[in-house]
Motif scaffolding. Structure first.
Motif, PDB file in Angstrom:
ATOM      1  N   LEU A 153      35.765  65.919 -47.884  1.00 43.18           N
ATOM      2  CA  LEU A 153      34.712  65.046 -48.702  1.00 43.18           C
ATOM      3  C   LEU A 153      33.890  64.525 -47.713  1.00 43.18           C
ATOM      4  N   SER A 154      33.697  64.629 -46.394  1.00 53.87           N
ATOM      5  CA  SER A 154      33.099  64.001 -45.471  1.00 53.87           C
ATOM      6  C   SER A 154      32.136  65.039 -44.879  1.00 53.87           C
ATOM      7  N   ASP A 155      32.355  66.212 -45.336  1.00 47.44           N
ATOM      8  CA  ASP A 155      31.605  67.489 -45.032  1.00 47.44           C
ATOM      9  C   ASP A 155      30.787  68.091 -45.971  1.00 47.44           C
ATOM     10  N   SER A 156      29.378  68.020 -46.129  1.00 44.43           N
ATOM     11  CA  SER A 156      28.690  68.680 -47.166  1.00 44.43           C
ATOM     12  C   SER A 156      28.925  69.965 -47.215  1.00 44.43           C
ATOM     13  N   ASP A 157      28.993  70.537 -46.008  1.00 45.46           N
ATOM     14  CA  ASP A 157      29.187  72.291 -46.089  1.00 45.46           C
ATOM     15  C   ASP A 157      30.447  72.610 -46.547  1.00 45.46           C
ATOM     16  N   SER A 158      31.516  71.884 -46.544  1.00 43.39           N
ATOM     17  CA  SER A 158      32.773  72.065 -46.805  1.00 43.39           C
ATOM     18  C   SER A 158      32.545  72.102 -48.446  1.00 43.39           C
ATOM     19  N   ILE A 159      32.106  71.150 -49.007  1.00 38.94           N
ATOM     20  CA  ILE A 159      31.917  71.191 -50.578  1.00 38.94           C
ATOM     21  C   ILE A 159      31.338  72.188 -51.028  1.00 38.94           C
ATOM     22  N   GLU A 160      29.835  72.383 -50.440  1.00 37.28           N
ATOM     23  CA  GLU A 160      29.242  73.531 -51.104  1.00 37.28           C
ATOM     24  C   GLU A 160      29.720  74.745 -50.828  1.00 37.28           C
ATOM     25  N   SER A 161      30.649  75.243 -49.812  1.00 36.00           N
ATOM     26  CA  SER A 161      31.326  76.383 -49.512  1.00 36.00           C
ATOM     27  C   SER A 161      32.365  76.525 -50.747  1.00 36.00           C
ATOM     28  N   LEU A 162      33.122  75.624 -50.894  1.00 30.23           N
ATOM     29  CA  LEU A 162      34.210  75.739 -51.983  1.00 30.23           C
ATOM     30  C   LEU A 162      33.410  76.159 -53.285  1.00 30.23           C
ATOM     31  N   ALA A 163      32.470  75.087 -53.657  1.00 23.49           N
ATOM     32  CA  ALA A 163      31.781  75.191 -55.001  1.00 23.49           C
ATOM     33  C   ALA A 163      31.410  76.697 -54.947  1.00 23.49           C
ATOM     34  N   ARG A 164      30.654  77.336 -53.704  1.00 19.40           N
ATOM     35  CA  ARG A 164      29.982  78.745 -53.993  1.00 19.40           C
ATOM     36  C   ARG A 164      31.310  79.845 -54.117  1.00 19.40           C
ATOM     37  N   LEU A 165      32.206  79.611 -53.287  1.00 18.26           N
ATOM     38  CA  LEU A 165      33.515  80.485 -53.526  1.00 18.26           C
ATOM     39  C   LEU A 165      33.838  80.488 -54.939  1.00 18.26           C
ATOM     40  N   LEU A 166      34.219  79.517 -55.430  1.00 15.74           N
ATOM     41  CA  LEU A 166      34.649  79.552 -56.938  1.00 15.74           C
ATOM     42  C   LEU A 166      33.580  80.229 -58.005  1.00 15.74           C
ATOM     43  N   ARG A 167      32.329  79.748 -57.523  1.00 19.32           N
ATOM     44  CA  ARG A 167      31.344  80.402 -58.342  1.00 19.32           C
ATOM     45  C   ARG A 167      31.335  81.980 -58.069  1.00 19.32           C
ATOM     46  N   GLU A 168      31.440  82.467 -56.957  1.00 17.36           N
ATOM     47  CA  GLU A 168      31.317  84.068 -56.751  1.00 17.36           C
ATOM     48  C   GLU A 168      32.551  84.642 -57.274  1.00 17.36           C
ATOM     49  N   ARG A 169      33.914  83.844 -57.635  1.00 13.52           N
ATOM     50  CA  ARG A 169      35.050  84.318 -58.078  1.00 13.52           C
ATOM     51  C   ARG A 169      34.913  84.173 -59.468  1.00 13.52           C
ATOM     52  N   GLY A 170      33.797  83.797 -60.171  1.00 12.96           N
ATOM     53  CA  GLY A 170      33.712  83.636 -61.635  1.00 12.96           C
ATOM     54  C   GLY A 170      34.438  82.597 -62.186  1.00 12.96           C
ATOM     55  N   MET A 171      34.847  81.660 -61.342  1.00 15.55           N
ATOM     56  CA  MET A 171      35.871  80.557 -62.066  1.00 15.55           C
ATOM     57  C   MET A 171      35.153  79.692 -62.989  1.00 15.55           C
TER      58      MET A 171
ATOM     59  N   ARG B  97      30.977  57.085 -46.925  1.00 21.11           N
ATOM     60  CA  ARG B  97      30.561  58.559 -47.062  1.00 21.11           C
ATOM     61  C   ARG B  97      31.994  59.094 -47.790  1.00 21.11           C
ATOM     62  N   ILE B  98      32.879  59.117 -47.443  1.00 20.48           N
ATOM     63  CA  ILE B  98      34.222  60.039 -48.118  1.00 20.48           C
ATOM     64  C   ILE B  98      34.440  59.234 -49.505  1.00 20.48           C
ATOM     65  N   ASN B  99      34.627  57.954 -49.667  1.00 21.04           N
ATOM     66  CA  ASN B  99      35.026  57.312 -50.815  1.00 21.04           C
ATOM     67  C   ASN B  99      34.206  57.283 -51.954  1.00 21.04           C
ATOM     68  N   PHE B 100      32.936  57.039 -51.633  1.00 19.91           N
ATOM     69  CA  PHE B 100      32.008  56.573 -52.656  1.00 19.91           C
ATOM     70  C   PHE B 100      30.994  58.021 -52.743  1.00 19.91           C
ATOM     71  N   LEU B 101      30.444  58.429 -51.587  1.00 14.93           N
ATOM     72  CA  LEU B 101      29.606  59.596 -51.738  1.00 14.93           C
ATOM     73  C   LEU B 101      30.137  60.875 -51.851  1.00 14.93           C
ATOM     74  N   GLY B 102      31.238  61.157 -51.087  1.00 17.10           N
ATOM     75  CA  GLY B 102      31.984  62.181 -51.380  1.00 17.10           C
ATOM     76  C   GLY B 102      32.126  62.734 -52.838  1.00 17.10           C
ATOM     77  N   PRO B 103      32.948  61.970 -53.536  1.00 16.82           N
ATOM     78  CA  PRO B 103      33.089  62.351 -55.025  1.00 16.82           C
ATOM     79  C   PRO B 103      31.826  62.762 -55.589  1.00 16.82           C
ATOM     80  N   ARG B 104      30.770  61.771 -55.540  1.00 15.77           N
ATOM     81  CA  ARG B 104      29.460  62.221 -56.085  1.00 15.77           C
ATOM     82  C   ARG B 104      29.031  63.705 -55.686  1.00 15.77           C
ATOM     83  N   HIS B 105      29.043  63.884 -54.426  1.00  9.61           N
ATOM     84  CA  HIS B 105      28.677  65.248 -54.045  1.00  9.61           C
ATOM     85  C   HIS B 105      29.393  66.304 -54.663  1.00  9.61           C
TER      86      HIS B 105
END
Length: 120
Positions: free
Chosen positions: A25-43, A73-81
């Motif tokens: 949750l402290s890494d926006s690339d990690s969040i975006e990468s996982l969302a992209r992976l799930l999207r690419e898998r059609g989930m 960054r982790i507790n408040f902004l992470g979940p929002r991201h």
């Protein structure tokens, strides 16, 4: 699981056998990468549960400013991201559960920035 749902878990450190994906949750690339992976898998997701956090315990003024920034960054902004990145993956009528902390309901001794940063 009892109702035949497929459950996907994520982790940052110390993966457990039920954790499927790495997510920081402290890494926006990690969040975006996982969302992209799930999207690419059609989930499409029936629900999204966010239960994570970081805390620095101790007297308020003894905790370094950098630890306060990390907590927010982790507790408040992470979940929002995560919500922003994962909303397109949710099915119609999907459920979102944000798990907070009892520490956010009042001032508890030595909770540092944890309580206020979990008050979402």
């Amino acid at each position: 699981i009892k109702h035949a749902f497929t459950v996907h878990g994520s982790y940052k450190n110390n993966p457990n056998p039920n954790a499927t994906y790495k997510l920081d949750l402290s890494d926006s690339d990690s969040i975006e990468s996982l969302a992209r992976l799930l999207r690419e898998r059609g989930m499409k997701l029936d629900s999204l549960i966010l239960n994570s956090g970081v805390s620095s315990l101790g007297p308020q003024l003894a905790i370094p400013h950098s630890e306060y920034e990390e907590a927010f960054r982790i507790n408040f902004l992470g979940p929002r991201h995560v919500l922003q990145a994962f909303l397109p993956l949710l099915k119609t009528n999907a459920k979102i559960l944000l798990i907070g902390s009892m520490s956010s309901w009042g001032a508890l001794p030595l909770t540092g920035a944890y309580g206020i940063s979990k008050r979402t």
